[in-house]
Design an enzyme around this catalytic site. Structure first.
Site, PDB file in Angstrom:
ATOM      1  N   CYS A  56       0.829  -1.207   0.000  1.00 43.17           N
ATOM      2  CA  CYS A  56       0.000   0.000   0.000  1.00 43.17           C
ATOM      3  C   CYS A  56       0.868   1.263   0.000  1.00 43.17           C
ATOM      4  O   CYS A  56       1.505   1.542  -1.015  1.00 43.17           O
ATOM      5  CB  CYS A  56      -0.975  -0.050   1.171  1.00 43.17           C
ATOM      6  SG  CYS A  56      -2.498   0.844   0.856  1.00 43.17           S
ATOM      7  N   HIS A  63      -3.684  -4.956   0.274  1.00 41.04           N
ATOM      8  CA  HIS A  63      -3.176  -5.614   1.483  1.00 41.04           C
ATOM      9  C   HIS A  63      -3.393  -7.116   1.370  1.00 41.04           C
ATOM     10  O   HIS A  63      -4.392  -7.655   1.865  1.00 41.04           O
ATOM     11  CB  HIS A  63      -3.883  -5.062   2.726  1.00 41.04           C
ATOM     12  CG  HIS A  63      -3.480  -3.673   3.075  1.00 41.04           C
ATOM     13  ND1 HIS A  63      -2.481  -3.386   3.963  1.00 41.04           N
ATOM     14  CD2 HIS A  63      -3.930  -2.479   2.611  1.00 41.04           C
ATOM     15  CE1 HIS A  63      -2.330  -2.076   4.064  1.00 41.04           C
ATOM     16  NE2 HIS A  63      -3.189  -1.506   3.239  1.00 41.04           N
ATOM     17  N   GLU A  92      -2.029  -9.458   2.967  1.00 37.66           N
ATOM     18  CA  GLU A  92      -2.010 -10.082   4.297  1.00 37.66           C
ATOM     19  C   GLU A  92      -3.383 -10.107   4.943  1.00 37.66           C
ATOM     20  O   GLU A  92      -3.641 -10.944   5.818  1.00 37.66           O
ATOM     21  CB  GLU A  92      -0.998  -9.377   5.222  1.00 37.66           C
ATOM     22  CG  GLU A  92      -1.373  -7.990   5.702  1.00 37.66           C
ATOM     23  CD  GLU A  92      -1.170  -6.905   4.650  1.00 37.66           C
ATOM     24  OE1 GLU A  92      -0.590  -7.215   3.582  1.00 37.66           O
ATOM     25  OE2 GLU A  92      -1.611  -5.765   4.870  1.00 37.66           O
TER      26      GLU A  92
HETATM   27  N1  LIG Z   1      -0.827   7.392   1.205  1.00 39.52           N
HETATM   28  C1  LIG Z   1      -1.534   6.197   1.067  1.00 39.52           C
HETATM   29  C2  LIG Z   1      -1.623   5.304   2.256  1.00 39.52           C
HETATM   30  C3  LIG Z   1      -2.292   4.026   1.856  1.00 39.52           C
HETATM   31  C4  LIG Z   1      -2.163   2.988   2.922  1.00 39.52           C
HETATM   32  O1  LIG Z   1      -1.081   2.545   3.271  1.00 39.52           O
HETATM   33  N2  LIG Z   1      -3.317   2.639   3.495  1.00 39.52           N
HETATM   34  C5  LIG Z   1      -3.345   1.700   4.558  1.00 39.52           C
HETATM   35  C6  LIG Z   1      -4.451   2.077   5.505  1.00 39.52           C
HETATM   36  C7  LIG Z   1      -4.670   0.991   6.522  1.00 39.52           C
HETATM   37  C8  LIG Z   1      -3.671   1.138   7.630  1.00 39.52           C
HETATM   38  O2  LIG Z   1      -3.875   2.053   8.435  1.00 39.52           O
HETATM   39  O3  LIG Z   1      -2.711   0.371   7.652  1.00 39.52           O
HETATM   40  C9  LIG Z   1      -2.893   6.454   0.472  1.00 39.52           C
HETATM   41  O4  LIG Z   1      -3.865   6.700   1.220  1.00 39.52           O
HETATM   42  O5  LIG Z   1      -3.015   6.362  -0.731  1.00 39.52           O
END
Ligand SMILES: N[C@@H](CCC(=O)NCCCC(=O)O)C(=O)O
Length: 253
Positions: free
Chosen positions: A123, A226, A228
């Site tokens: 992500c 994600h 996982e």
């Molecule tokens: N800058 C990014 C972040 C995206 C991301 O890593 N989301 C994960 C959210 C769930 C968590 O809190 O782990 C974007 O928003 O595009």
């Protein structure tokens, strides 16, 4: 002649995982590191040995971490990368920053790539991989990608939000198969211009880039979703972690 000892399980490579960081918790005077359990569980399930890496702004400490791991997992989080990191200024829709986290993860990722150590970005970690490799981001999909679908799903993140098309002939296709894969979606940004030597390995039906990789390294892969969280709902997603751990096992002498 050395005799291979049969029946021994393959050695678990040490996998460094970057945690999230929250400074102002209402219930505590102290800052917190946080790591969602599925990240560590996915590494364990795929045969790795997870190690959480507390932040440091000392390059000697970053090197010491890299001396002790065989693969780097850069996780996601509800924050954005400073647009200055990819030569831009903030535009409307850009979200909150976590500067100490981004600085630490950038130093770790650069050091790992310099060693040709396997790197998996999840992500926000995928977005950082593209930036570190010279690419840019859409600062807000809703404002910058005409016709984009909803990429911040409101429902259970263990369930899929949309399909992606995994490109044939990629590291990702080797890991999970080519063609359609159902994925979850928790992001408002996305890779825009790919860095030099960065290949798009999966795309959403609305054209949003969903995975990248760089063939100039043994294993440098970033996925926007994600996997996982979907190991029980779309099990093929475990292939992302299995491929990463296998390359990490091969990396360490
Ligand atoms: N800058 C990014 C972040 C995206 C991301 O890593 N989301 C994960 C959210 C769930 C968590 O809190 O782990 C974007 O928003 O595009």
């Amino acid at each position: 002649m050395t005799h291979k000892i049969h029946g021994q399980p393959p050695r678990r490579p040490n996998i460094g995982i970057t945690p999230d960081y929250s400074a102002n918790r209402p219930d505590s005077a102290f800052a917190y590191y946080e790591l969602k359990v599925p990240y560590a569980d996915a590494v364990l399930r795929a045969g790795g040995l997870p190690f959480v890496l507390p932040y440091s702004d000392e390059l000697a400490c970053v090197d010491a971490y890299l001396d002790r791991i065989s693969g780097l997992l850069v996780t996601g989080g509800a924050f954005d990368i400073p647009p200055e990191a990819y030569g831009e200024t903030a535009r409307e829709g850009m979200g909150p920053l976590k500067l100490s986290r981004t600085a630490f993860e950038t130093a770790l990722m650069r050091g790992a790539l310099k060693r040709n150590m396997p790197v998996l970005g999840i992500c926000g970690g995928m977005q950082l991989l593209n930036v570190v490799l010279g690419g840019t981001l859409h600062q807000d999909i809703g404002r910058e990608v005409p016709g984009a679908h909803e990429h911040e799903q409101k429902h259970d993140r263990t369930q899929p939000q949309h399909p992606v098309d995994v490109k044939d002939g990629t590291l990702l296709a080797d890991a999970v198969g080519r063609g359609q894969l159902m994925v979850n979606s928790t992001h408002h940004q996305a890779a825009c211009r790919m860095g030099p030597q960065v290949v798009v390995s999966a795309v959403s039906p609305d054209g949003v880039v969903e995975a990248i990789e760089s063939p100039q390294y043994t294993f440098a892969l970033g996925v926007q979703w994600h996997p996982e969280l979907m190991i029980n709902t779309v099990p093929i997603n475990v292939g992302v972690y299995r491929a990463f751990i296998q390359k990490a096992r091969e990396h360490r002498r």
